[in-house]
Design a protein around this motif. Structure first.
Motif, PDB file in Angstrom:
ATOM      1  N   LEU A 149      -3.601  -1.936   0.374  1.00 55.92           N
ATOM      2  CA  LEU A 149      -3.030  -0.840  -0.400  1.00 55.92           C
ATOM      3  C   LEU A 149      -1.514  -0.878  -0.447  1.00 55.92           C
ATOM      4  O   LEU A 149      -0.908  -0.152  -1.242  1.00 55.92           O
ATOM      5  CB  LEU A 149      -3.506   0.500   0.171  1.00 55.92           C
ATOM      6  N   ARG A 163      -7.160   4.409  -1.544  1.00 61.46           N
ATOM      7  CA  ARG A 163      -8.343   3.646  -1.155  1.00 61.46           C
ATOM      8  C   ARG A 163      -9.529   3.983  -2.048  1.00 61.46           C
ATOM      9  O   ARG A 163     -10.300   3.096  -2.449  1.00 61.46           O
ATOM     10  CB  ARG A 163      -8.693   3.933   0.306  1.00 61.46           C
ATOM     11  N   PHE A 178      -2.680   7.385   0.940  1.00 60.77           N
ATOM     12  CA  PHE A 178      -3.545   6.237   1.165  1.00 60.77           C
ATOM     13  C   PHE A 178      -5.024   6.605   1.032  1.00 60.77           C
ATOM     14  O   PHE A 178      -5.839   5.758   0.649  1.00 60.77           O
ATOM     15  CB  PHE A 178      -3.266   5.610   2.529  1.00 60.77           C
ATOM     16  N   MET A 218      -1.752   3.785   6.714  1.00 60.48           N
ATOM     17  CA  MET A 218      -2.761   3.201   5.837  1.00 60.48           C
ATOM     18  C   MET A 218      -4.089   3.058   6.578  1.00 60.48           C
ATOM     19  O   MET A 218      -5.155   3.360   6.035  1.00 60.48           O
ATOM     20  CB  MET A 218      -2.291   1.840   5.313  1.00 60.48           C
TER      21      MET A 218
END
Length: 345
Positions: free
Chosen positions: A159, A292, A288, A242
């Motif tokens: 990411l 995702r 994040f 993350m």
């Protein structure tokens, strides 16, 4: 020994016999790319054999190289020394003492096989969700001093480079019903480039080697605790936020009939109780989580178009990701960040 693009059961059994000295029956396991086998021995321990496929010249395999595979082996070797209590697989050496094999450009690794029920998508209690976060925190603490040249890799699930998914989104066939979702995904890409990417360059953003794929299919669980952590294939150097955001997003909406954010907050609070997060982490974790979910929608569909024979496996979680992406956007970034801060108090 030459290996074809897909390794057969017979070849996996030959590798086990020739290089590890064990007679086994190989059972193929579902995997996104690599050939992965459960090896059953006659009266001995079960093993896992993973053979990394390294097709050249494709974006999806930008992180796949002998160095990257060796990095995964090095991670497991480090954890065996630094955190022997963590429930992760242990590397099994070859007959001549090597931790992995390089066979005609492929990388082969045998490990112990962790027994137990996979958490998967079944409901988890609040206590188990907190232990998911706590286990991830202990893993990150163990990996914090670890360094390896193979950690400086990337792949489609990284990411930190979410913008690399824009051309993949452009390649997906569009349907009228998909227009609103596509617009939302484009907005996500635009925000990442304008707001998130600059934050990742901030020296205050804590970075280290992280798992990056801490979800139910990679976790064994019994009662209210995690009993096994699987698959370090996506590990790389990246921000701690993350790692936490990825783990939390897979618990978003997990408790039916409740606020969908509460299960994710349990994971984040469980992490924070073991490895305290910094003041800038709540907002970044929220970003994040959304990234995702967006990546799951884009990458799963793109991979399914490339590998139609594996379509059912690759798309098994896409409807859930689509619903959670819409629900998390509806809550709003600022509200998500505020609630994460409250959960850490």
């Amino acid at each position: 020994m030459l290996l074809p693009p897909r390794v057969s059961h017979d070849q996996a059994e030959e590798i086990a016999a020739a290089h590890y000295g064990i007679s086994v029956v190989a059972e193929r396991l579902a995997a996104e790319h690599d050939d992965t086998f459960r090896l059953v021995t006659a009266g001995g321990p079960t093993r896992l054999l993973k053979i990394a496929q390294i097709p050249p010249g494709t974006l999806a395999d930008a992180g796949a190289s002998p160095l990257a595979a060796s990095f995964q082996t090095a991670v497991l070797l480090h954890l065996a020394r630094a955190a022997p209590a963590l429930p992760v697989q242990r590397v099994i050496s070859t007959l001549d003492g090597r931790p992995e094999l390089h066979l005609d450009g492929h990388v082969v690794r045998m490990t112990s096989y962790l027994e137990g029920p996979v958490l998967g998508s079944r409901p988890a209690s609040a206590a188990l969700r907190r232990d998911i976060g706590g286990t991830l925190a202990r893993l990150d603490q163990a990996l914090r001093p670890f360094a390896h040249p193979g950690a400086n890799r990337t792949h489609l699930w990284d990411l930190q480079n979410f913008h690399q998914l824009r051309p993949l989104l452009d390649q997906l066939p569009g349907q009228p019903a998909d227009r609103d979702q596509r617009a939302a995904l484009v907005s996500c890409l635009d925000r990442f480039e304008a707001r998130v990417l600059p934050r990742l360059a901030d020296p205050a953003t804590r970075r280290q080697v992280i798992h990056t794929d801490f979800h139910g299919d990679n976790l064994l669980a019994a009662a209210d605790r995690v009993t096994g952590v699987l698959d370090f294939g996506d590990s790389l150097a990246g921000p701690v936020a993350m790692d936490v955001g990825v783990a939390a997003c897979y618990q978003f909406g997990a408790a039916a009939g409740t606020d969908p954010l509460i299960p994710a907050l349990d994971v984040i609070a469980g992490y924070h109780a073991v490895d305290p997060l910094g003041p800038g982490d709540p907002a970044l974790i929220g970003e994040f989580m959304l990234l995702r979910l967006a990546a799951r929608i884009i990458v799963s569909q793109w991979n399914a178009a490339r590998e139609p024979a594996n379509r059912d496996y690759l798309l098994r979680r896409t409807p859930q990701a689509t619903a959670h992406f819409a629900a998390l956007r509806a809550i709003g970034r600022h509200a998500v960040a505020d609630r994460i801060r409250e959960a850490l108090e």
